[in-house]
Design a protein around this motif. Structure first.
Motif, PDB file in Angstrom:
ATOM      1  N   ALA A 157      35.829  11.157  98.037  1.00  0.00           N
ATOM      2  CA  ALA A 157      36.722  10.888  96.904  1.00  0.00           C
ATOM      3  C   ALA A 157      36.661   9.412  96.511  1.00  0.00           C
ATOM      4  N   VAL A 158      36.537   8.535  97.481  1.00  0.00           N
ATOM      5  CA  VAL A 158      36.431   7.092  97.176  1.00  0.00           C
ATOM      6  C   VAL A 158      35.169   6.828  96.350  1.00  0.00           C
ATOM      7  N   VAL A 159      34.080   7.476  96.706  1.00  0.00           N
ATOM      8  CA  VAL A 159      32.830   7.292  95.940  1.00  0.00           C
ATOM      9  C   VAL A 159      33.018   7.826  94.518  1.00  0.00           C
ATOM     10  N   GLY A 160      33.707   8.956  94.362  1.00  0.00           N
ATOM     11  CA  GLY A 160      33.978   9.503  93.025  1.00  0.00           C
ATOM     12  C   GLY A 160      34.851   8.565  92.204  1.00  0.00           C
ATOM     13  N   LEU A 161      35.872   8.018  92.833  1.00  0.00           N
ATOM     14  CA  LEU A 161      36.766   7.063  92.155  1.00  0.00           C
ATOM     15  C   LEU A 161      35.966   5.846  91.684  1.00  0.00           C
ATOM     16  N   THR A 162      35.103   5.358  92.550  1.00  0.00           N
ATOM     17  CA  THR A 162      34.270   4.182  92.239  1.00  0.00           C
ATOM     18  C   THR A 162      33.388   4.453  91.027  1.00  0.00           C
ATOM     19  N   ARG A 163      32.722   5.603  91.033  1.00  0.00           N
ATOM     20  CA  ARG A 163      31.781   5.901  89.940  1.00  0.00           C
ATOM     21  C   ARG A 163      32.523   6.049  88.613  1.00  0.00           C
ATOM     22  N   SER A 164      33.702   6.673  88.637  1.00  0.00           N
ATOM     23  CA  SER A 164      34.456   6.896  87.398  1.00  0.00           C
ATOM     24  C   SER A 164      35.028   5.602  86.846  1.00  0.00           C
ATOM     25  N   LEU A 165      35.656   4.808  87.727  1.00  0.00           N
ATOM     26  CA  LEU A 165      36.271   3.564  87.249  1.00  0.00           C
ATOM     27  C   LEU A 165      35.202   2.595  86.734  1.00  0.00           C
ATOM     28  N   ALA A 166      34.028   2.612  87.381  1.00  0.00           N
ATOM     29  CA  ALA A 166      32.933   1.738  86.914  1.00  0.00           C
ATOM     30  C   ALA A 166      32.585   2.059  85.467  1.00  0.00           C
ATOM     31  N   LEU A 167      32.571   3.348  85.114  1.00  0.00           N
ATOM     32  CA  LEU A 167      32.259   3.729  83.729  1.00  0.00           C
ATOM     33  C   LEU A 167      33.362   3.266  82.785  1.00  0.00           C
ATOM     34  N   GLU A 168      34.621   3.435  83.206  1.00  0.00           N
ATOM     35  CA  GLU A 168      35.736   2.994  82.356  1.00  0.00           C
ATOM     36  C   GLU A 168      35.696   1.494  82.093  1.00  0.00           C
ATOM     37  N   LEU A 169      35.190   0.734  83.063  1.00  0.00           N
ATOM     38  CA  LEU A 169      35.212  -0.734  82.950  1.00  0.00           C
ATOM     39  C   LEU A 169      33.854  -1.320  82.559  1.00  0.00           C
ATOM     40  N   ALA A 170      32.907  -0.445  82.224  1.00  0.00           N
ATOM     41  CA  ALA A 170      31.532  -0.924  82.033  1.00  0.00           C
ATOM     42  C   ALA A 170      31.403  -1.941  80.899  1.00  0.00           C
ATOM     43  N   LYS A 171      32.275  -1.884  79.910  1.00  0.00           N
ATOM     44  CA  LYS A 171      32.182  -2.836  78.796  1.00  0.00           C
ATOM     45  C   LYS A 171      32.972  -4.113  79.084  1.00  0.00           C
ATOM     46  N   THR A 172      33.514  -4.234  80.274  1.00  0.00           N
ATOM     47  CA  THR A 172      34.220  -5.456  80.685  1.00  0.00           C
ATOM     48  C   THR A 172      33.346  -6.173  81.722  1.00  0.00           C
ATOM     49  N   PRO A 173      33.680  -7.415  82.085  1.00  0.00           N
ATOM     50  CA  PRO A 173      32.867  -8.086  83.124  1.00  0.00           C
ATOM     51  C   PRO A 173      33.222  -7.641  84.546  1.00  0.00           C
ATOM     52  N   GLY A 237      25.008 -12.913  90.284  1.00  0.00           N
ATOM     53  CA  GLY A 237      23.727 -12.207  90.172  1.00  0.00           C
ATOM     54  C   GLY A 237      23.853 -10.696  90.227  1.00  0.00           C
ATOM     55  N   ALA A 238      25.005 -10.201  90.690  1.00  0.00           N
ATOM     56  CA  ALA A 238      25.186  -8.736  90.800  1.00  0.00           C
ATOM     57  C   ALA A 238      25.973  -8.169  89.613  1.00  0.00           C
ATOM     58  N   SER A 239      26.026  -8.918  88.515  1.00  0.00           N
ATOM     59  CA  SER A 239      26.841  -8.470  87.366  1.00  0.00           C
ATOM     60  C   SER A 239      26.401  -7.126  86.802  1.00  0.00           C
ATOM     61  N   ALA A 240      25.127  -6.777  86.948  1.00  0.00           N
ATOM     62  CA  ALA A 240      24.635  -5.509  86.380  1.00  0.00           C
ATOM     63  C   ALA A 240      24.767  -4.349  87.368  1.00  0.00           C
ATOM     64  N   VAL A 241      25.285  -4.631  88.549  1.00  0.00           N
ATOM     65  CA  VAL A 241      25.408  -3.573  89.570  1.00  0.00           C
ATOM     66  C   VAL A 241      26.818  -3.013  89.517  1.00  0.00           C
ATOM     67  N   THR A 242      26.981  -1.800  89.041  1.00  0.00           N
ATOM     68  CA  THR A 242      28.325  -1.188  89.004  1.00  0.00           C
ATOM     69  C   THR A 242      28.204   0.324  89.144  1.00  0.00           C
ATOM     70  N   GLY A 243      29.232   0.914  89.730  1.00  0.00           N
ATOM     71  CA  GLY A 243      29.250   2.369  89.924  1.00  0.00           C
ATOM     72  C   GLY A 243      28.333   2.830  91.044  1.00  0.00           C
ATOM     73  N   GLN A 244      27.951   1.911  91.934  1.00  0.00           N
ATOM     74  CA  GLN A 244      26.993   2.262  92.982  1.00  0.00           C
ATOM     75  C   GLN A 244      27.673   2.511  94.328  1.00  0.00           C
ATOM     76  N   ALA A 245      27.060   3.369  95.101  1.00  0.00           N
ATOM     77  CA  ALA A 245      27.483   3.603  96.483  1.00  0.00           C
ATOM     78  C   ALA A 245      26.311   3.124  97.343  1.00  0.00           C
ATOM     79  N   ILE A 246      26.449   1.937  97.884  1.00  0.00           N
ATOM     80  CA  ILE A 246      25.313   1.267  98.538  1.00  0.00           C
ATOM     81  C   ILE A 246      25.351   1.531 100.044  1.00  0.00           C
ATOM     82  N   SER A 247      24.312   2.178 100.519  1.00  0.00           N
ATOM     83  CA  SER A 247      24.263   2.568 101.922  1.00  0.00           C
ATOM     84  C   SER A 247      23.787   1.399 102.786  1.00  0.00           C
ATOM     85  N   VAL A 248      24.579   1.076 103.810  1.00  0.00           N
ATOM     86  CA  VAL A 248      24.200   0.041 104.785  1.00  0.00           C
ATOM     87  C   VAL A 248      24.179   0.760 106.126  1.00  0.00           C
TER      88      VAL A 248
END
Ligand SMILES: NC(=O)c1ccc[n+]([C@@H]2O[C@H](COP(=O)([O-])OP(=O)(O)OC[C@H]3O[C@@H](n4cnc5c(N)ncnc54)[C@H](OP(=O)(O)O)[C@@H]3O)[C@@H](O)[C@H]2O)c1
Length: 253
Positions: A157-173, A237-248
């Motif tokens: 659910a956290v990953v889903g929340l992240t992906r959705s909110l990233a889209l809502e905020l994509a036109k903001t910094p 430098g990571a300004s273009a990275v949004t809505g990602q679930a980055i595996s470490v």
């Protein structure tokens, strides 16, 4: 990567992954506020931060508490520009023994905890026109594991929340990302090992080996490696990275 001029709020910042994140951000020049329910680990980590790290107690499951923590942090060190929703907990039980209350508890800390922090900081970030929302999810947000279904559901659910909110905020910094660690060497991992030992009678060494074997690198992730991903996502430098679930996770997912 210098982060002077930033103020990071890290929930669960007194221990484990959160502690490593807080100290790594402070080492790069950020002001940091850590939060959690127990004072002692917060005090100890703040001491190590040598003035760059302050603390405020709070429970991430309570929206009003998170609003208070964010307001106090902003009063002490300025508006929050980096919100790291790291607080979490993992309960292990077979599905048949998992009660509705167990599910609620996992959702409260792991999902509502992220939601409550981000709700509380987002208006200020919108006003400033800058900000990073980062959740410490888990590989359990990307794949299933047996005997932790409520935890896995909450992290998905956290990953889903992240992906959705990233889209809502994509036109903001403001960017929104999740970091998904595999098993990492922290107090939470110690509890998982204790649990396996208690339930299976295996030795600690065998239990640790079984957990580490899920990581293709055959080892546990270090908290500092998760912190490094946070530093990168926090930088310009990571300004273009949004809505990602980055595996470490050493390649586990
Ligand atoms: N260790 C791993 O193998 C692993 C793997 C993948 C993902 N993760 C994730 O990484 C994050 C950090 O975990 P960790 O491994 O560093 O474990 P940890 O050392 O047990 O840290 C959890 C932190 O969350 C805080 N916390 C728990 N419930 C809270 C609540 N209701 N309100 C406020 N703070 C709360 C705890 O502080 P208080 O008890 O004082 O409140 C503690 O500082 C978690 O989200 C976890 O799911 C861990």
């Amino acid at each position: 990567m210098r982060l002077d001029g930033h103020h990071a709020l890290v929930t669960g910042g007194g221990t484990g992954v959160g502690r490593a994140i807080a100290l790594a951000l402070a080492a790069q020049g950020a002001q940091v506020t850590i939060s959690g329910r127990r004072e002692e680990p917060l005090r100890e980590t703040a001491r190590e931060g040598q003035g760059a790290v302050g603390w405020v107690t709070g429970d991430v499951t309570q929206a009003a508490d998170m609003a208070r923590v964010v307001a106090q942090a902003a009063q002490d060190r300025g508006p929050v520009t980096l919100a790291i929703a790291n607080a979490g907990a993992a309960e292990s039980k077979p599905f048949g023994k998992t009660t509705p209350e167990d599910l609620d508890a996992m959702l409260a800390v792991n999902l509502h905890g992220v939601f409550n922090l981000w709700q509380a900081v987002l208006p200020g970030m919108r006003d400033m026109g800058r900000g990073r929302l980062i959740a410490i999810a888990s590989t359990a947000g990307l794949k299933g594991y047996g005997y932790v279904s409520a935890y896995v559901a909450a992290k998905h659910a956290v990953v889903g929340l992240t992906r959705s909110l990233a889209l809502e905020l994509a036109k903001t910094p403001i960017t929104v990302n999740a970091i998904c660690p595999g098993f990492a060497e922290t107090p939470m991992l110690e509890e998982s090992i204790d649990n396996i030992v208690a339930k299976t009678g295996r030795s600690r060494e065998e239990a640790a080996k079984a957990l580490a074997s899920g990581n293709p690198q055959g080892r546990f992730v270090q908290p500092a490696e998760v912190a490094d991903a946070v530093l990168w996502l926090s930088g310009d430098g990571a300004s273009a990275v949004t809505g990602q679930a980055i595996s470490v996770s050493g390649g586990e997912t």
